[in-house]
Design an enzyme around this catalytic site. Structure first.
Site, PDB file in Angstrom:
ATOM      1  N   SER A 116      12.972   6.071 -13.812  1.00  0.00           N
ATOM      2  CA  SER A 116      11.792   6.929 -14.345  1.00  0.00           C
ATOM      3  C   SER A 116      11.587   8.368 -13.841  1.00  0.00           C
ATOM      4  N   SER A 117      11.908   8.589 -12.460  1.00  0.00           N
ATOM      5  CA  SER A 117      11.804   9.723 -11.876  1.00  0.00           C
ATOM      6  C   SER A 117      12.855  10.522 -12.256  1.00  0.00           C
TER       7      SER A 117
ATOM      8  N   HIS B 210      13.175  11.553   3.392  1.00  0.00           N
ATOM      9  CA  HIS B 210      12.650  13.037   3.767  1.00  0.00           C
ATOM     10  C   HIS B 210      12.450  13.770   2.356  1.00  0.00           C
TER      11      HIS B 210
ATOM     12  N   TYR C  35       8.575  15.779   0.374  1.00  0.00           N
ATOM     13  CA  TYR C  35       8.567  17.167  -0.126  1.00  0.00           C
ATOM     14  C   TYR C  35       8.306  17.057  -1.784  1.00  0.00           C
TER      15      TYR C  35
ATOM     16  N   LYS D 267       4.107  29.966   3.491  1.00  0.00           N
ATOM     17  CA  LYS D 267       3.152  29.754   2.457  1.00  0.00           C
ATOM     18  C   LYS D 267       1.799  29.640   2.979  1.00  0.00           C
TER      19      LYS D 267
ATOM     20  N   TRP E 287       7.197  -0.031   3.855  1.00  0.00           N
ATOM     21  CA  TRP E 287       7.589   0.812   2.670  1.00  0.00           C
ATOM     22  C   TRP E 287       9.005   1.130   2.711  1.00  0.00           C
TER      23      TRP E 287
ATOM     24  N   GLU F  50      11.867  12.765  -0.552  1.00  0.00           N
ATOM     25  CA  GLU F  50      10.773  12.224  -1.182  1.00  0.00           C
ATOM     26  C   GLU F  50       9.254  12.786  -0.700  1.00  0.00           C
TER      27      GLU F  50
ATOM     28  N   ASP G  30       6.280  21.873 -26.597  1.00  0.00           N
ATOM     29  CA  ASP G  30       6.315  20.761 -25.928  1.00  0.00           C
ATOM     30  C   ASP G  30       7.229  20.531 -25.037  1.00  0.00           C
TER      31      ASP G  30
ATOM     32  N   HIS H 276      15.184  12.875  11.564  1.00  0.00           N
ATOM     33  CA  HIS H 276      13.856  13.185  12.473  1.00  0.00           C
ATOM     34  C   HIS H 276      13.043  11.936  12.622  1.00  0.00           C
ATOM     35  N   HIS H 277      13.373  10.809  11.552  1.00  0.00           N
ATOM     36  CA  HIS H 277      12.752   9.648  11.429  1.00  0.00           C
ATOM     37  C   HIS H 277      13.352   8.604  12.339  1.00  0.00           C
TER      38      HIS H 277
ATOM     39  N   THR I 294       6.940  26.778   5.510  1.00  0.00           N
ATOM     40  CA  THR I 294       5.776  26.268   5.315  1.00  0.00           C
ATOM     41  C   THR I 294       4.673  27.095   5.653  1.00  0.00           C
TER      42      THR I 294
ATOM     43  N   HIS J 229       1.014  -0.976  -0.127  1.00  0.00           N
ATOM     44  CA  HIS J 229       0.026   0.003   0.036  1.00  0.00           C
ATOM     45  C   HIS J 229       0.980   1.299  -0.050  1.00  0.00           C
TER      46      HIS J 229
ATOM     47  N   SER K 236      -1.356  27.341  -5.113  1.00  0.00           N
ATOM     48  CA  SER K 236      -1.222  28.496  -5.609  1.00  0.00           C
ATOM     49  C   SER K 236      -1.603  29.105  -6.793  1.00  0.00           C
TER      50      SER K 236
ATOM     51  N   ARG L  42       1.859   1.271  14.768  1.00  0.00           N
ATOM     52  CA  ARG L  42       1.580   1.144  13.608  1.00  0.00           C
ATOM     53  C   ARG L  42       2.175  -0.345  13.173  1.00  0.00           C
TER      54      ARG L  42
HETATM   55  C1  HEA Z   1       1.081   8.277  -0.648  1.00  0.00           C
HETATM   56  C2  HEA Z   1      -0.219   8.331  -0.301  1.00  0.00           C
HETATM   57  C3  HEA Z   1      -1.207   7.557   0.348  1.00  0.00           C
HETATM   58  C4  HEA Z   1      -2.496   7.361   0.226  1.00  0.00           C
HETATM   59  C5  HEA Z   1      -3.186   8.140  -0.996  1.00  0.00           C
HETATM   60  C6  HEA Z   1      -2.967   6.791   1.308  1.00  0.00           C
HETATM   61  C7  HEA Z   1      -4.480   6.419   1.345  1.00  0.00           C
HETATM   62  C8  HEA Z   1      -4.941   5.535   2.454  1.00  0.00           C
HETATM   63  N1  HEA Z   1      -4.241   5.040   3.447  1.00  0.00           N
HETATM   64 FE1  HEA Z   1      -2.282   4.715   3.658  1.00  0.00          FE
HETATM   65  N2  HEA Z   1      -0.476   4.688   3.797  1.00  0.00           N
HETATM   66  C9  HEA Z   1       0.474   5.416   2.981  1.00  0.00           C
HETATM   67  C10 HEA Z   1       0.365   6.380   2.206  1.00  0.00           C
HETATM   68  C11 HEA Z   1      -0.897   6.635   1.612  1.00  0.00           C
HETATM   69  N3  HEA Z   1      -1.901   6.161   2.005  1.00  0.00           N
HETATM   70  C12 HEA Z   1       2.092   5.096   3.497  1.00  0.00           C
HETATM   71  C13 HEA Z   1       3.341   5.782   2.792  1.00  0.00           C
HETATM   72  C14 HEA Z   1       1.935   4.183   4.511  1.00  0.00           C
HETATM   73  C15 HEA Z   1       2.870   3.542   5.435  1.00  0.00           C
HETATM   74  C16 HEA Z   1       3.369   2.245   4.978  1.00  0.00           C
HETATM   75  C17 HEA Z   1       4.151   1.414   5.820  1.00  0.00           C
HETATM   76  O1  HEA Z   1       3.856   1.493   7.112  1.00  0.00           O
HETATM   77  O2  HEA Z   1       5.158   0.940   5.269  1.00  0.00           O
HETATM   78  C18 HEA Z   1       0.386   4.003   4.710  1.00  0.00           C
HETATM   79  C19 HEA Z   1      -0.283   3.186   5.704  1.00  0.00           C
HETATM   80  C20 HEA Z   1      -1.416   3.105   5.847  1.00  0.00           C
HETATM   81  C21 HEA Z   1      -2.074   2.507   7.233  1.00  0.00           C
HETATM   82  C22 HEA Z   1      -1.454   1.939   8.270  1.00  0.00           C
HETATM   83  C23 HEA Z   1      -0.997   0.433   7.999  1.00  0.00           C
HETATM   84  C24 HEA Z   1      -0.105  -0.137   9.308  1.00  0.00           C
HETATM   85  O3  HEA Z   1       0.481   0.692   9.816  1.00  0.00           O
HETATM   86  O4  HEA Z   1      -0.376  -1.302   9.257  1.00  0.00           O
HETATM   87  C25 HEA Z   1      -3.409   2.755   6.932  1.00  0.00           C
HETATM   88  C26 HEA Z   1      -4.371   2.071   8.000  1.00  0.00           C
HETATM   89  O5  HEA Z   1      -5.594   2.668   8.294  1.00  0.00           O
HETATM   90  C27 HEA Z   1      -3.780   3.334   5.734  1.00  0.00           C
HETATM   91  C28 HEA Z   1      -4.861   3.620   5.143  1.00  0.00           C
HETATM   92  C29 HEA Z   1      -5.211   4.262   4.214  1.00  0.00           C
HETATM   93  C30 HEA Z   1      -6.552   4.579   3.479  1.00  0.00           C
HETATM   94  C31 HEA Z   1      -7.620   3.895   4.299  1.00  0.00           C
HETATM   95  C32 HEA Z   1      -6.524   5.480   2.357  1.00  0.00           C
HETATM   96  C33 HEA Z   1      -7.582   5.980   1.424  1.00  0.00           C
HETATM   97  O6  HEA Z   1      -7.288   7.192   1.236  1.00  0.00           O
HETATM   98  C34 HEA Z   1      -7.515   5.085   0.202  1.00  0.00           C
HETATM   99  C35 HEA Z   1      -8.755   5.440  -0.475  1.00  0.00           C
HETATM  100  C36 HEA Z   1      -8.732   5.044  -1.856  1.00  0.00           C
HETATM  101  C37 HEA Z   1      -9.256   3.965  -2.409  1.00  0.00           C
HETATM  102  C38 HEA Z   1     -10.084   2.894  -1.443  1.00  0.00           C
HETATM  103  C39 HEA Z   1      -9.219   3.379  -3.831  1.00  0.00           C
HETATM  104  C40 HEA Z   1     -10.360   3.791  -4.796  1.00  0.00           C
HETATM  105  C41 HEA Z   1     -11.728   3.424  -4.403  1.00  0.00           C
HETATM  106  C42 HEA Z   1     -12.376   2.255  -4.863  1.00  0.00           C
HETATM  107  C43 HEA Z   1     -11.803   1.517  -6.049  1.00  0.00           C
HETATM  108  C44 HEA Z   1     -13.452   1.924  -4.290  1.00  0.00           C
HETATM  109  C45 HEA Z   1     -14.102   0.651  -4.098  1.00  0.00           C
HETATM  110  C46 HEA Z   1     -13.267   0.008  -2.928  1.00  0.00           C
HETATM  111  C47 HEA Z   1     -13.772  -0.187  -1.681  1.00  0.00           C
HETATM  112  C48 HEA Z   1     -14.447   0.521  -0.788  1.00  0.00           C
HETATM  113  C49 HEA Z   1     -13.354  -1.624  -1.221  1.00  0.00           C
HETATM  114  N4  HEA Z   1      -2.444   3.440   5.038  1.00  0.00           N
HETATM  115  C1  HEA Z   2       3.888  15.144   1.997  1.00  0.00           C
HETATM  116  C2  HEA Z   2       4.278  14.354   2.735  1.00  0.00           C
HETATM  117  C3  HEA Z   2       4.745  14.959   4.293  1.00  0.00           C
HETATM  118  C4  HEA Z   2       4.768  16.554   4.603  1.00  0.00           C
HETATM  119  C5  HEA Z   2       4.676  17.533   3.591  1.00  0.00           C
HETATM  120  C6  HEA Z   2       5.346  16.620   5.810  1.00  0.00           C
HETATM  121  C7  HEA Z   2       5.673  17.413   6.737  1.00  0.00           C
HETATM  122  C8  HEA Z   2       6.434  17.263   8.015  1.00  0.00           C
HETATM  123  N1  HEA Z   2       6.587  16.331   8.565  1.00  0.00           N
HETATM  124 FE1  HEA Z   2       6.211  14.467   8.043  1.00  0.00          FE
HETATM  125  N2  HEA Z   2       6.078  12.495   7.289  1.00  0.00           N
HETATM  126  C9  HEA Z   2       5.720  11.919   6.241  1.00  0.00           C
HETATM  127  C10 HEA Z   2       5.120  12.830   5.081  1.00  0.00           C
HETATM  128  C11 HEA Z   2       5.174  14.359   4.975  1.00  0.00           C
HETATM  129  N3  HEA Z   2       5.675  14.941   6.378  1.00  0.00           N
HETATM  130  C12 HEA Z   2       5.452  10.638   6.274  1.00  0.00           C
HETATM  131  C13 HEA Z   2       4.985   9.974   5.130  1.00  0.00           C
HETATM  132  C14 HEA Z   2       6.162  10.189   7.346  1.00  0.00           C
HETATM  133  C15 HEA Z   2       6.164   8.864   7.927  1.00  0.00           C
HETATM  134  C16 HEA Z   2       7.253   7.982   6.994  1.00  0.00           C
HETATM  135  C17 HEA Z   2       7.173   6.645   7.662  1.00  0.00           C
HETATM  136  O1  HEA Z   2       7.754   6.291   8.648  1.00  0.00           O
HETATM  137  O2  HEA Z   2       6.368   5.555   7.010  1.00  0.00           O
HETATM  138  C18 HEA Z   2       6.302  11.298   8.085  1.00  0.00           C
HETATM  139  C19 HEA Z   2       6.977  11.348   9.308  1.00  0.00           C
HETATM  140  C20 HEA Z   2       7.637  12.301   9.915  1.00  0.00           C
HETATM  141  C21 HEA Z   2       8.389  12.209  11.200  1.00  0.00           C
HETATM  142  C22 HEA Z   2       8.714  10.864  11.954  1.00  0.00           C
HETATM  143  C23 HEA Z   2       7.931  10.511  13.038  1.00  0.00           C
HETATM  144  C24 HEA Z   2       8.237   9.180  13.426  1.00  0.00           C
HETATM  145  O3  HEA Z   2       8.236   8.312  12.738  1.00  0.00           O
HETATM  146  O4  HEA Z   2       8.577   9.448  14.559  1.00  0.00           O
HETATM  147  C25 HEA Z   2       8.732  13.628  11.650  1.00  0.00           C
HETATM  148  C26 HEA Z   2       9.312  14.067  12.642  1.00  0.00           C
HETATM  149  O5  HEA Z   2       9.928  15.116  12.733  1.00  0.00           O
HETATM  150  C27 HEA Z   2       7.900  14.387  10.525  1.00  0.00           C
HETATM  151  C28 HEA Z   2       7.942  15.748  10.779  1.00  0.00           C
HETATM  152  C29 HEA Z   2       7.279  16.642   9.682  1.00  0.00           C
HETATM  153  C30 HEA Z   2       7.660  18.144   9.782  1.00  0.00           C
HETATM  154  C31 HEA Z   2       7.925  18.859  10.834  1.00  0.00           C
HETATM  155  C32 HEA Z   2       6.716  18.612   8.629  1.00  0.00           C
HETATM  156  C33 HEA Z   2       6.659  19.858   8.167  1.00  0.00           C
HETATM  157  O6  HEA Z   2       7.200  19.976   6.811  1.00  0.00           O
HETATM  158  C34 HEA Z   2       5.349  20.509   8.327  1.00  0.00           C
HETATM  159  C35 HEA Z   2       5.465  22.112   8.334  1.00  0.00           C
HETATM  160  C36 HEA Z   2       4.026  22.691   8.272  1.00  0.00           C
HETATM  161  C37 HEA Z   2       3.513  23.399   9.188  1.00  0.00           C
HETATM  162  C38 HEA Z   2       4.234  23.561  10.795  1.00  0.00           C
HETATM  163  C39 HEA Z   2       2.018  23.913   9.323  1.00  0.00           C
HETATM  164  C40 HEA Z   2       1.729  25.096   8.648  1.00  0.00           C
HETATM  165  C41 HEA Z   2       2.727  26.223   9.574  1.00  0.00           C
HETATM  166  C42 HEA Z   2       2.119  27.327  10.046  1.00  0.00           C
HETATM  167  C43 HEA Z   2       0.625  27.590  10.115  1.00  0.00           C
HETATM  168  C44 HEA Z   2       3.156  28.286  10.644  1.00  0.00           C
HETATM  169  C45 HEA Z   2       3.113  28.598  12.079  1.00  0.00           C
HETATM  170  C46 HEA Z   2       3.597  27.223  12.785  1.00  0.00           C
HETATM  171  C47 HEA Z   2       4.330  27.087  13.835  1.00  0.00           C
HETATM  172  C48 HEA Z   2       5.273  28.041  14.102  1.00  0.00           C
HETATM  173  C49 HEA Z   2       4.166  25.850  14.615  1.00  0.00           C
HETATM  174  N4  HEA Z   2       7.063  13.704   9.633  1.00  0.00           N
HETATM  175 CU   LIG Z   3      10.570  13.524   7.247  1.00  0.00          CU
END
Ligand code: HEA
Ligand code: HEA
Ligand SMILES: [Cu+2]
Ligand code: CUA
Lengths: 292, 366, 533
Positions: free
Chosen positions: C167-168, C251, C255, C329, C139, C253, C103, C300-301, C326, C74, C266, C448
């Site tokens: 690809s990327s 990380h 962003y 923005k 993942w 990734e 293009d 920070h992860h 952020t 997933h 925007s 999790r």
């Molecule tokens: C990048 C984008 C992304 C998106 C879009 C989503 C979307 C969703 N995610 Fe996901 N998720 C991740 C990224 C994302 N996730 C990542 C990176 C992890 C961590 C993996 C890891 O731990 O390694 C994670 C892990 C994660 C967990 C934790 C699993 C675990 O720790 O064991 C869960 C649990 O609730 C979850 C739920 C969902 C759900 C319900 C959606 C929903 O938003 C999905 C909605 C979309 C659909 C359902 C598809 C279209 C719908 C249909 C075809 C309709 C018909 C289907 C039915 C009703 C059956 N996700």
């Molecule tokens: C689109 C993807 C996305 C984005 C944008 C972010 C944004 C941020 N993430 Fe997140 N993050 C993930 C995707 C993302 N993250 C994913 C996928 C994981 C889990 C990976 C995994 O383990 O599977 C993760 C996990 C993750 C962790 C690790 C947690 C753990 O495993 O223990 C941390 C820890 O620092 C973190 C921090 C942040 C911070 C500080 C931001 C900042 O960029 C957020 C900044 C934004 C704001 C703060 C709000 C707006 C700001 C204001 C309104 C201004 C005023 C605010 C203040 C002065 C407070 N993220």
């Molecule tokens: Cu990070």
């Protein structure tokens, strides 16, 4: 040469052929790793398709270029493309250099109890942290690898130093070639190109000899993290030199066919950049892998 | 805003549809150590800061949505820049962040420094159980998910503390500075007990340390917090914090038990005795991978039934169980009689016909 | 100088070949978008499996090993199959039209960037059917679970990642070349619209990060098969080193997935506020700062791995800093709406909802960034809630908003606004039912990546699962809205379906012609359409 329009090519088959080729190659390789009998042949097939694709695709581009379809802007696109591609290669090597530094500066000392790892040596009776790491903490790896320890180190001031000299001079010769090309001295150009390729091939030859020595002295891929970083870094570098040398040869061939003019020779420059990049990576290798 | 009404309706319906009596936590635990309390306070601080910023930002958005609607005749202004404003809203967050970073640094440094420990406990993660050792006291044991929970996984009836119960809890004295040495024998595990606010990876080949000082007697439960393979969800932690006296008594008991076990390893066991004890150990320690019926999981865990090792020479069998191999963990921490019984069980159960292995065979195989 | 040359001029080929041989940026964009949607369905279906298993305590539907495969695939499919390709698809459609180019700069390479994806996806998904099952190590594929303790299919996974990375990288190179070299000669960098800016910066993230991912999976490959010891302490390596290299990629990734979304928002907010974007240049600088910071906060992860305290302090401070750009923005977006004249067509609803929900996800991110507090949050559902708020209601929201916003331009037809509004509210409500309770679960201590949980987590899991099913169904409606628009939509009555929209793409006829700009726009036109006028 066209200086009017940006050239937007029509449909092409090469990419899909490339995708099929590269996927076939990988699927074959993965199966080969798991002792599936058809893995090897399929991998070979994939490789053949990729080579075929490369010749076909680049051949098309060469024809278009020679046909004068490209303009300055297309040329610039190629330049941007090539430079950022090289940058991505730099980052690829950065991952391995990172691993080298990490192992050397952090994980090996930590295994010996440095930093906040006071207690770690309890797990590794008799292990002494040192770099180069000629003895591993454990004898058998987690996946069952028996580590080849007690190897002799490669002397930096033997073949590696010579190789450094060779590769650095090849960087000079290709620059002379470029000057010759720009000034329209065809014979000098060819001579410098031949010299560059010869230096590259010589480098590869010595590298293989040196691998033979190292292997004989017990330094293997399985010599713990020292062997891992040593062979992956130098191995990928050697691979890049090989690719570079092949590209240089193709360029030489194209020079003889008269494809380049003193103004228009992006392919030459792209390969020259690549060659310099390979050169710089080697410098890093020489310093951090062999010397220090 | 009318749209929000059905939403709250649905939410209440959802909430009340299940057992409304069940306890559910909404917030982080305050725990029973000074660090857990510090962390809780820090958590609440940053939470309220975010709420405050949220109120301002969301307030502004809501205000715009309401006040500047075209349908209400709003005319668009044309400003699109103001260095002053932008300067302010770059500066204020920086100040807020500094204000947050100061207490955060204090807590972090506090958590990471321990001058002197009164008790050391070594925690080793294995797929999928914990091993606890008290090096100074010379005792140690394995802690598995309790059988009651295992039995309930597929059934509707769940015991209290489902999945959070173990056979041998970790016993610790209160009001004592305890140092944990955390490591692993295979993959990365993470030893986490929320009430103690200890969460530390056990990295194979390295020893991490962490510490706690428990203020209250009680039972505290936690779970492995790093994905460690198939049964990652089934390796809980139970800490029993007892008074210092009770702890000393428990240590004495534990020592006596270990001595008795060592003595039993010098005698010859009957096949029935071995099989009976072996079945228990198999179910506790091996069935997680090789399955209760010995069928294994093709491609990941080999089957015990009909395997050339369980039916072949005892020496190979002893060697793989004691020393491990690849994905198969080493079980040298089990006692001789335990190893003898589990190996005998594997060689006789599941339709196998290997030989009986005695504790003395294990002793000499080590 | 900027027009398109051809051997012949009769538009695209017919049938399947048009797509296989495609070199046209719009055709390739379409391929990307449909591919991403298909992957969203696959990844979403896996998520439905996860949520179905978590509906009640106990194991009902699958064994834990299979559950781990679902979680892993997933995450991988959503990240590499859905979000990233969708963003590249949008880039393909929009960037040439926004910079006044005929293009993309390297059209054949563009084709290749796309066409390795289906093969990579095929290899990845095929691992489900191999002995030992699909990768089941998350993942993030931490060693040694993914090296010494993983099924054979892992090597296929590794090669799939190589292909995805390839690809990327090629895609990013193409975008850089397009933006830097194909821009209308009269367009200066600071005239570029924000979607172009954010993608340009994202491309640098891709080129810097993806090769490192390729490097780390290569080390995995040799550790697994050739006896190296990068991640094995017995040989002097370190499993934590894997995490450092992985997160150096990982990380940036995240962003990569959000910066283009920032760009999209925007564009949409100013249009429906009828007011120019506030703080154009600070938006550009903020994006660049976020990108820069993203390279230096990776650990920070890894607060729980036992890093030295000095390192933890450094990574905590650096992480907190990201809130500043952020925040800039977010504040700029609010200021864009301030004193505007707002209407609430579907794209605007999605953008507003993005503004709320992404900010909530950002707040939880900031909380996670505080190292001592992360001791209690790490690897719980609080993290899961955080990243779904930024990824689903952040990146995915922006993708949906962009689709509705530009689709009328692309196909020259209008979608059904009423259905789109129903879809929005349905998704908006259900997604919060789905993910908001996960904050509580995490704080209450639910780890999790577990297939079964203790009883005190039952209620919120049940709610979350119900929300998930409802949210999943909403995508059927979304698919209907898009297909219905393409097939039966009413023709847009003007070049600008949104009268207030600005940008060069709107100056083209609807639907957009085969070669976007045959003659580059003039300076006056560029200024007229720029975001800072
Ligand atoms: C990048 C984008 C992304 C998106 C879009 C989503 C979307 C969703 N995610 Fe996901 N998720 C991740 C990224 C994302 N996730 C990542 C990176 C992890 C961590 C993996 C890891 O731990 O390694 C994670 C892990 C994660 C967990 C934790 C699993 C675990 O720790 O064991 C869960 C649990 O609730 C979850 C739920 C969902 C759900 C319900 C959606 C929903 O938003 C999905 C909605 C979309 C659909 C359902 C598809 C279209 C719908 C249909 C075809 C309709 C018909 C289907 C039915 C009703 C059956 N996700
Ligand atoms: C689109 C993807 C996305 C984005 C944008 C972010 C944004 C941020 N993430 Fe997140 N993050 C993930 C995707 C993302 N993250 C994913 C996928 C994981 C889990 C990976 C995994 O383990 O599977 C993760 C996990 C993750 C962790 C690790 C947690 C753990 O495993 O223990 C941390 C820890 O620092 C973190 C921090 C942040 C911070 C500080 C931001 C900042 O960029 C957020 C900044 C934004 C704001 C703060 C709000 C707006 C700001 C204001 C309104 C201004 C005023 C605010 C203040 C002065 C407070 N993220
Ligand atoms: Cu990070
Ligand atoms: Cu042990 Cu998770």
């Amino acid at each position: 040469m066209s200086n009017q329009d940006y050239y937007v090519p029509h449909g092409t088959y090469w990419p899909i052929i490339g995708s099929i080729g590269i996927s076939t190659l990988f699927v074959g390789f993965a199966n080969l790793l798991h002792d599936v009998s058809w893995g090897g042949p399929v991998m070979g097939l994939g490789g053949t398709i990729v080579v075929f694709m490369l010749f076909g695709w680049l051949g098309t581009v060469v024809n278009e270029s020679v046909g004068g379809i490209y303009n300055k802007q297309v040329d610039r696109s190629f330049r941007w493309g090539m430079s950022w591609f090289i940058f991505s290669e730099v980052m690829f090597f950065a991952a391995f250099f990172g691993a080298l530094f990490y192992a050397r500066v952090l994980s090996v000392p930590w295994l010996g109890g440095a930093g906040n790892n006071l207690f770690t040596p309890e797990l590794w009776e008799g292990f002494k942290a040192a770099w180069p790491l000629v003895s591993t903490p454990g004898a058998i790896g987690q996946n069952g690898t028996e580590f080849s320890v007690g190897f002799e180190l490669v002397d930096a001031w033997g073949l590696p130093a010579l190789n450094t000299a060779l590769l650095l001079s090849s960087g000079v010769t290709i620059t002379y070639a470029h000057h010759a090309l720009r000034n329209g001295h065809r014979n000098a150009l060819i001579a410098w190109m031949v010299a560059t390729i010869a230096l590259g091939v010589l480098f590869l030859g010595f590298q293989i000899t040196e691998y033979g020595h190292a292997y004989h002295e017990g330094l293997r891929l399985t010599s713990g993290v020292y062997g891992s970083t040593f062979y992956l870094l130098t191995g990928f570098h050697g691979f890049h030199v090989t690719v570079g040398a092949i590209m240089l040869t193709v360029i030489l061939y194209r020079i003889q066919k008269g494809h380049f003019s003193s103004e228009n020779h992006f392919a030459f420059e792209g390969v020259a950049w690549y060659w310099h990049f390979v050169d710089v990576v080697w410098l890093g290798l020489f310093i951090f892998v062999y010397w220090l | 805003m009318k749209k929000l009404l059905p939403l709250t309706g649905i939410l209440t319906a959802l909430l009340s549809s299940k057992s409304a009596l069940a306890e559910y936590g909404l917030n982080m635990t305050q725990g029973v150590t000074s660090t857990s309390q510090d962390i809780y306070d820090l958590h609440m601080l940053i939470f309220w800061v975010c709420v405050a910023i949220g109120v301002v930002v969301f307030g502004a958005i809501f205000y715009s949505i309401i006040a500047f609607r075209k349908s209400q005749g709003a005319k668009a202004a044309h400003f699109h820049e103001s260095t002053t404003v932008e300067f302010i809203w770059t500066g204020i967050p920086i100040l807020i962040l500094i204000a947050m970073a100061i207490p955060a640094s204090k807590v972090l440094i506090d958590i990471e420094t321990l001058e002197k420990a009164d008790l050391t406990v070594k925690v080793t993660g294995h797929q999928w159980k914990w091993q606890y050792e008290y090096p100074e006291q010379g005792i140690g044991y394995i802690s598995n998910l309790a059988q009651t929970s295992k039995d309930a996984i597929g059934s509707d009836k769940k015991p209290e503390n489902y999945l959070l119960e173990v056979d041998n809890p970790l016993v610790l004295p209160v009001d004592t500075k305890i140092r944990f040495l955390i490591t692993s024998s295979d993959v990365i595990h993470n030893w986490w007990v929320p009430e103690l606010a200890v969460k530390q990876d056990g990295n194979p080949g390295f020893i991490n340390d962490s510490w706690t000082e428990i203020a209250e007697e009680g039972v505290y439960r936690g779970q492995c917090a790093e994905l460690c393979g198939k049964d990652h969800g089934f390796m809980p932690i139970v800490v029993e914090a007892v008074s210092k006296d009770a702890f000393a008594a428990w240590i004495a008991d534990q020592k006596a038990e270990e001595e008795a076990a060592a003595a039993s390893a010098t005698i010859v066991w009957s096949e029935e005795e071995l099989m009976a004890s072996g079945e228990n150990i198999y179910n506790a320690s091996c069935s997680g991978c090789h399955q209760k019926d010995g069928s294994g999981m093709p491609g990941v865990f080999p089957a015990m039934s009909g395997s050339s090792i369980t039916n072949g020479p005892a020496a190979d069998h002893l060697s793989i169980v004691i020393n491990g191999k690849g994905g198969m963990p080493a079980f040298k921490m089990l006692g001789d009689s335990d190893l003898a019984s589990v190996i005998t069980y594997e060689r006789k159960a599941f339709g196998n016909n290997g030989s009986v292995v005695q504790p003395s065979d294990v002793t000499s195989a080590r | 100088m900027n027009t398109a040359a051809h051997d012949d001029h009769h538009g695209p080929e017919k049938g399947l070949l048009r797509w296989i041989k495609a070199t046209n940026h719009k055709d390739i964009g379409t391929l990307y978008l449909w591919f991403a949607f298909a992957m969203l369905i696959v990844g979403g279906a896996l998520a439905m499996g996860i949520r179905a298993e978590l509906l009640h305590p106990g194991l009902q539907l699958m064994n834990p090993h299979f559950f781990n495969q679902l979680t892993t695939m997933h995450g991988l499919i959503m990240v590499f199959g859905a979000i990233m390709p969708a963003m590249v698809g949008l880039a393909n459609w929009l960037i040439p039209t926004m910079v006044g180019a005929p293009d993309m700069a390297l059209p054949r390479l563009n084709n290749w960037s796309f066409w390795v994806l289906p093969f990579a996806a095929l290899i990845l998904v095929s691992t489900f059917f191999m002995e030992g099952g699909a990768p089941a190590f998350g993942w993030t594929f931490y060693a040694p679970l993914s090296t010494a303790f993983a099924p054979d299919s892992t090597d296929f996974f590794i090669f799939a990642v190589h292909l995805l990375g390839f690809s990327s990288i090629m895609g990013a190179i193409n975008i850089i070349a397009t933006v830097l070299n194909m821009r209308a000669p009269e367009m200066r960098l600071m005239d570029m619209p924000l979607f172009v800016w954010t993608w340009l910066i994202t491309s640098f993230l891709l080129i810097g990060a993806m090769p490192v991912l390729a490097g780390v999976v290569t080390m995995m490959l040799t550790d697994r098969n050739f006896g190296t010891a990068f991640f094995d302490a017995t040989g002097g390596g370190d499993p934590v080193m894997f995490q450092h290299i992985f997160w150096f990629f990982g990380h940036p990734e995240v962003y990569i997935m959000i910066l283009p979304a920032f760009g999209i928002i925007s564009h949409i907010l100013p249009t429906f506020s009828r007011k120019p974007l506030f703080g154009y240049s600070s938006m550009v600088y903020a994006t660049a700062s976020i990108a820069f910071l993203s390279y230096i906060v990776w650990a920070h992860h890894m607060y729980a791995t036992g890093m030295p305290v000095a390192a933890e302090l450094y990574f905590m401070y650096a992480t907190m800093l990201i809130a500043v750009p952020t925040g800039v923005k977010v504040f700029n977006w609010v200021a864009t709406m301030w004193k505007g004249s707002l209407t609430f067509e579907a794209p605007m609803l999605w953008a507003l909802s993005f503004l709320f929900l992404f900010t909530i996800g950002g707040f939880s991110g900031l909380m996670l960034g505080i190292a001592p507090a992360d001791i209690q949050y790490h690897d719980t559902y609080f993290v899961v809630a955080h990243f779904h708020y930024v990824l689903v209601t952040g990146s995915l929201w922006a993708i949906i908003a962009a689709t509705l916003y530009w689709l009328p331009k692309w196909v020259g037809k209008m979608y059904n606004e009423k259905l789109a509004k129903i879809h929005f509210w349905w998704a908006m409500i259900s997604v919060n039912v789905l993910f908001f309770p996960q904050h509580f679960l995490g704080l209450a201590g639910m780890p999790r990546r577990i297939p079964d949980y203790a009883l005190q987590f039952s209620d919120f899991n049940w709610i979350s699962s119900i929300g998930a099913f409802a949210f999943g169904l909403s995508f059927i409606l979304f698919a209907y809205i898009v297909v219905d628009c393409i097939r039966n939509g009413s023709p847009t009555n003007s070049e600008r379906p949104w009268y207030s929209a600005k940008g060069l793409e709107w100056t083209l006829s609807s639907p957009i012609p085969y070669h976007s700009f045959n003659t580059p726009p003039s300076r006056a036109q560029i200024l007229e359409e720029s975001q800072h006028s």
